[in-house]
Motif scaffolding. Structure first.
Motif, PDB file in Angstrom:
ATOM      1  N   ALA A 274       0.852  -1.199   0.000  1.00 53.97           N
ATOM      2  CA  ALA A 274       0.000   0.000   0.000  1.00 53.97           C
ATOM      3  C   ALA A 274       0.876   1.234   0.000  1.00 53.97           C
ATOM      4  O   ALA A 274       1.977   1.239   0.546  1.00 53.97           O
ATOM      5  CB  ALA A 274      -0.901  -0.010   1.234  1.00 53.97           C
ATOM      6  N   ILE A 275       0.378   2.279  -0.637  1.00 49.46           N
ATOM      7  CA  ILE A 275       1.125   3.553  -0.662  1.00 49.46           C
ATOM      8  C   ILE A 275       0.124   4.681  -0.383  1.00 49.46           C
ATOM      9  O   ILE A 275      -0.888   4.800  -1.059  1.00 49.46           O
ATOM     10  CB  ILE A 275       1.870   3.713  -2.016  1.00 49.46           C
ATOM     11  CG1 ILE A 275       2.816   4.909  -2.011  1.00 49.46           C
ATOM     12  CG2 ILE A 275       0.963   3.784  -3.211  1.00 49.46           C
ATOM     13  CD1 ILE A 275       3.842   4.851  -3.139  1.00 49.46           C
ATOM     14  N   HIS A 276       0.375   5.394   0.695  1.00 55.33           N
ATOM     15  CA  HIS A 276      -0.513   6.519   1.029  1.00 55.33           C
ATOM     16  C   HIS A 276       0.208   7.479   1.960  1.00 55.33           C
ATOM     17  O   HIS A 276       1.329   7.191   2.422  1.00 55.33           O
ATOM     18  CB  HIS A 276      -1.824   6.037   1.641  1.00 55.33           C
ATOM     19  CG  HIS A 276      -1.645   5.142   2.832  1.00 55.33           C
ATOM     20  ND1 HIS A 276      -1.145   5.593   4.010  1.00 55.33           N
ATOM     21  CD2 HIS A 276      -1.881   3.820   2.996  1.00 55.33           C
ATOM     22  CE1 HIS A 276      -1.092   4.592   4.876  1.00 55.33           C
ATOM     23  NE2 HIS A 276      -1.517   3.495   4.276  1.00 55.33           N
ATOM     24  N   GLY A 277      -0.445   8.583   2.236  1.00 58.31           N
ATOM     25  CA  GLY A 277       0.204   9.680   2.946  1.00 58.31           C
ATOM     26  C   GLY A 277       0.637   9.378   4.375  1.00 58.31           C
ATOM     27  O   GLY A 277       1.466  10.083   4.931  1.00 58.31           O
ATOM     28  N   ASN A 278       0.055   8.344   5.001  1.00 59.47           N
ATOM     29  CA  ASN A 278       0.460   8.034   6.377  1.00 59.47           C
ATOM     30  C   ASN A 278       1.703   7.168   6.448  1.00 59.47           C
ATOM     31  O   ASN A 278       2.211   6.915   7.526  1.00 59.47           O
ATOM     32  CB  ASN A 278      -0.662   7.294   7.116  1.00 59.47           C
ATOM     33  CG  ASN A 278      -1.709   8.260   7.628  1.00 59.47           C
ATOM     34  OD1 ASN A 278      -1.623   9.446   7.348  1.00 59.47           O
ATOM     35  ND2 ASN A 278      -2.688   7.761   8.343  1.00 59.47           N
ATOM     36  N   LYS A 279       2.137   6.689   5.285  1.00 59.56           N
ATOM     37  CA  LYS A 279       3.339   5.839   5.279  1.00 59.56           C
ATOM     38  C   LYS A 279       4.576   6.732   5.319  1.00 59.56           C
ATOM     39  O   LYS A 279       4.574   7.826   4.751  1.00 59.56           O
ATOM     40  CB  LYS A 279       3.380   5.021   3.990  1.00 59.56           C
ATOM     41  CG  LYS A 279       2.246   4.036   3.894  1.00 59.56           C
ATOM     42  CD  LYS A 279       2.788   2.637   3.947  1.00 59.56           C
ATOM     43  CE  LYS A 279       1.662   1.655   4.155  1.00 59.56           C
ATOM     44  NZ  LYS A 279       2.137   0.316   4.383  1.00 59.56           N
ATOM     45  N   SER A 280       5.612   6.234   5.931  1.00 56.64           N
ATOM     46  CA  SER A 280       6.852   7.019   5.961  1.00 56.64           C
ATOM     47  C   SER A 280       7.403   7.111   4.543  1.00 56.64           C
ATOM     48  O   SER A 280       7.055   6.292   3.681  1.00 56.64           O
ATOM     49  CB  SER A 280       7.881   6.332   6.848  1.00 56.64           C
ATOM     50  OG  SER A 280       8.315   5.143   6.212  1.00 56.64           O
ATOM     51  N   GLN A 281       8.262   8.102   4.337  1.00 56.78           N
ATOM     52  CA  GLN A 281       8.829   8.250   2.999  1.00 56.78           C
ATOM     53  C   GLN A 281       9.572   6.986   2.598  1.00 56.78           C
ATOM     54  O   GLN A 281       9.490   6.527   1.463  1.00 56.78           O
ATOM     55  CB  GLN A 281       9.763   9.472   2.965  1.00 56.78           C
ATOM     56  CG  GLN A 281      10.322   9.778   1.590  1.00 56.78           C
ATOM     57  CD  GLN A 281       9.224   9.978   0.555  1.00 56.78           C
ATOM     58  OE1 GLN A 281       8.157  10.476   0.862  1.00 56.78           O
ATOM     59  NE2 GLN A 281       9.476   9.530  -0.671  1.00 56.78           N
ATOM     60  N   GLY A 282      10.279   6.379   3.566  1.00 52.90           N
ATOM     61  CA  GLY A 282      11.032   5.160   3.269  1.00 52.90           C
ATOM     62  C   GLY A 282      10.104   4.049   2.790  1.00 52.90           C
ATOM     63  O   GLY A 282      10.396   3.363   1.811  1.00 52.90           O
ATOM     64  N   ALA A 283       8.973   3.901   3.487  1.00 51.79           N
ATOM     65  CA  ALA A 283       8.033   2.832   3.129  1.00 51.79           C
ATOM     66  C   ALA A 283       7.425   3.094   1.754  1.00 51.79           C
ATOM     67  O   ALA A 283       7.203   2.174   0.960  1.00 51.79           O
ATOM     68  CB  ALA A 283       6.942   2.731   4.190  1.00 51.79           C
ATOM     69  N   ARG A 284       7.167   4.371   1.450  1.00 55.46           N
ATOM     70  CA  ARG A 284       6.579   4.711   0.144  1.00 55.46           C
ATOM     71  C   ARG A 284       7.568   4.423  -0.976  1.00 55.46           C
ATOM     72  O   ARG A 284       7.218   3.856  -2.008  1.00 55.46           O
ATOM     73  CB  ARG A 284       6.150   6.188   0.127  1.00 55.46           C
ATOM     74  CG  ARG A 284       4.929   6.418   0.993  1.00 55.46           C
ATOM     75  CD  ARG A 284       4.745   7.875   1.347  1.00 55.46           C
ATOM     76  NE  ARG A 284       4.323   8.703   0.227  1.00 55.46           N
ATOM     77  CZ  ARG A 284       3.760   9.891   0.357  1.00 55.46           C
ATOM     78  NH1 ARG A 284       3.548  10.388   1.550  1.00 55.46           N
ATOM     79  NH2 ARG A 284       3.407  10.575  -0.696  1.00 55.46           N
ATOM     80  N   THR A 285       8.805   4.837  -0.745  1.00 53.89           N
ATOM     81  CA  THR A 285       9.829   4.616  -1.775  1.00 53.89           C
ATOM     82  C   THR A 285      10.020   3.122  -1.997  1.00 53.89           C
ATOM     83  O   THR A 285      10.130   2.656  -3.135  1.00 53.89           O
ATOM     84  CB  THR A 285      11.166   5.264  -1.333  1.00 53.89           C
ATOM     85  OG1 THR A 285      10.887   6.614  -0.994  1.00 53.89           O
ATOM     86  CG2 THR A 285      12.204   5.218  -2.425  1.00 53.89           C
ATOM     87  N   ILE A 304      -4.075  10.746  -3.657  1.00 51.37           N
ATOM     88  CA  ILE A 304      -2.999  11.726  -3.478  1.00 51.37           C
ATOM     89  C   ILE A 304      -1.639  11.059  -3.598  1.00 51.37           C
ATOM     90  O   ILE A 304      -0.739  11.571  -4.245  1.00 51.37           O
ATOM     91  CB  ILE A 304      -3.180  12.490  -2.147  1.00 51.37           C
ATOM     92  CG1 ILE A 304      -4.340  13.469  -2.345  1.00 51.37           C
ATOM     93  CG2 ILE A 304      -1.907  13.215  -1.733  1.00 51.37           C
ATOM     94  CD1 ILE A 304      -4.682  14.292  -1.153  1.00 51.37           C
ATOM     95  N   ALA A 305      -1.505   9.853  -3.012  1.00 49.46           N
ATOM     96  CA  ALA A 305      -0.203   9.171  -3.081  1.00 49.46           C
ATOM     97  C   ALA A 305       0.130   8.794  -4.514  1.00 49.46           C
ATOM     98  O   ALA A 305       1.289   8.807  -4.915  1.00 49.46           O
ATOM     99  CB  ALA A 305      -0.218   7.932  -2.197  1.00 49.46           C
TER     100      ALA A 305
END
Ligand code: AMP
Length: 444
Positions: A274-285, A304-305
């Motif tokens: 999952a990718i969304h705004g509550n995830k840390s930048q590291g987790a999103r990347t 948004i993500a």
């Protein structure tokens, strides 16, 4: 028309050809000559059109042309503002890519990560800064960034920046820039707010527009699968598994919902993140990198993500839930069929979402084919329930809660569902090759 004929310098042409592009995209053809002339631009283009190269290539060229050899202390000469961290990172990647044979330096700053490495990078001197507005203002308040020498300003996905509530931040940033500069504003939509901003900001801009917001790219095949809400996940797993899809971007309305869906898909044996705004930048990347490399098959994202994610040749986009805002549908399906590739966008629509579907079809000025999948027919006894539309584009009160709607209203909604499913070009029997057959396992 070739890149050569646009008048780009040899270093840029070399970078473009090394990247493998042979022909400029329509937005590049339109925008590049104006930008090279120094004009302001009001660009109507969404992600997927090649707009990033459309402004980056001429921006690099302009900076080279106006470079002052005596100005050894590098000042920021171009500022690109983007709504999200992902888009900022991608724009900077493009700046590095297209500028790789030029002596220009760039960096990117966004929130969610430590500020100190960014300060170090800024101190070493950069020509081009790509930034999200919030973090840029943090740097401004710490006096670690000087915007007084900016020659070119780019507002990328300006509509989304306004949607995300960045208008005050943007205006604060604008106040720090020199009056005399070239401004390039890109937006997928032209709301009144965008028009006002561009009126305040742009100086007799050249209008360049491709794939107007109401026309979705023809190369994207769109389909709606009517389905009961509580069977969506089952259908999604079935579609992914039975078609052996390797890379699917799935849109969910909420952060919580996208987490849950990714977990459930993993439980079903389909790798998902999952990718969304509550995830840390590291987790999103990491989620994005795993998705791009094929380590995970499904990326579940909120609007948004996902905005601005550059994932090449994405073959399948699934709207697990329809967006509250019809225009977000156009952005979502713009993730597929990119740069000339075919794409498929499918929406799993339950009875509660028929109103949202109508809004989308009104915006597209066409109906999306409905295909009821065998074994997944919606249960006609299930009544629509109101959806919390949050930041909707509907006037307040436009949608009555189910309890206040008359029986005839509700019947109207029901019957339009049924009628559409049967009335479309592709009937149940002709439905796509994806059609699942009902098995005991699939029966709820
Ligand atoms: P953008 O709209 O800037 O996000 O670009 C969409 C995608 O198209 C990116 O993956 C670019 O690398 C790609 N692209 C940009 N310009 C061209 C071009 N002229 N030919 C082929 N692909 C391109």
């Amino acid at each position: 028309m070739s890149f050569e004929s646009l008048g780009l310098r040899a270093e840029l042409l070399r970078a473009v050809s090394e990247k493998g592009y042979t022909t400029p995209s329509p937005i590049q053809l339109q925008a590049i000559p104006h930008i090279l002339e120094g004009r302001d631009i009001m660009g109507g283009a969404q992600t997927g059109t090649g707009k990033t190269a459309g402004f980056t290539l001429p921006l690099l060229q302009r900076l080279m042309e106006s470079a002052k050899p005596e100005n050894s202390r590098r000042a920021i000469r171009a500022l690109v503002l983007t709504p999200t961290r992902e888009l900022a990172a991608q724009v900077e990647e493009s700046v590095i890519l297209y500028g790789k044979h030029l002596p220009l330096k760039s960096t990117v700053i966004f929130g969610g990560v430590k500020i100190n490495p960014q300060i170090q990078k800024l101190r070493s001197g950069v020509d081009i800064l790509v930034a999200t507005p919030g973090r840029l203002l943090d740097h401004v308040s710490q006096r670690t960034v000087d915007l007084s020498k900016v020659e070119i300003l780019v507002l990328d996905e300006a509509d989304r920046m306004l949607d995300m509530g960045f208008i005050r931040d943007i205006r604060k940033v604008l106040a720090l820039l020199p009056k005399q500069k070239q401004t390039l504003l890109f937006s997928a939509t032209f709301s009144d707010e965008i028009k006002k901003l561009s009126h305040d900001l742009l100086n007799t801009p050249a209008l360049v527009e491709v794939a107007q917001r109401n026309t979705t790219a023809e190369r994207i095949t769109q389909v709606v699968h009517p389905i009961d809400k509580n069977r969506k996940r089952e259908l999604l797993s079935f579609l992914i598994g039975s078609n052996n899809w390797k890379q699917v971007l799935v849109f969910s309305r909420t952060k919580h919902g996208s987490n849950r869906l990714a977990e459930q898909l993993n439980t079903d044996g389909i790798t998902a993140a999952a990718i969304h705004g509550n995830k840390s930048q590291g987790a999103r990347t990491k989620a994005l990198a795993d998705f791009k490399s094929g380590k995970v098959r499904v990326l579940v994202a909120t609007d948004i993500a996902a905005r601005g994610l550059d994932i090449n040749q994405l073959p399948h986009v699934v709207n697990y839930e329809l967006p509250n805002i019809a225009e977000d549908y156009v952005h979502r399906i713009g993730r597929t069929g990119r740069a000339g590739n075919e794409g498929e966008a499918m929406s799993l629509v339950c009875v509660d979402e028929l109103k949202l579907l109508k809004d989308i079809e009104r915006l597209l000025k066409r109906e999306i084919p409905k295909v009821v999948l065998e074994g997944y027919e919606p249960d006609p006894s299930i009544k629509a329930e109101p959806i919390n539309r949050g930041r909707g584009n509907q006037p307040q009160g436009a949608r009555k809660p189910a309890g206040n709607r008359s029986a005839s209203d509700q019947n109207k909604q029901r019957s339009s569902y049924g009628a559409r499913a049967g009335n479309q070009g592709r009937s149940q029997n002709q439905s796509s090759q994806n059609r699942p057959r009902r098995t005991t396992q699939n029966a709820a």
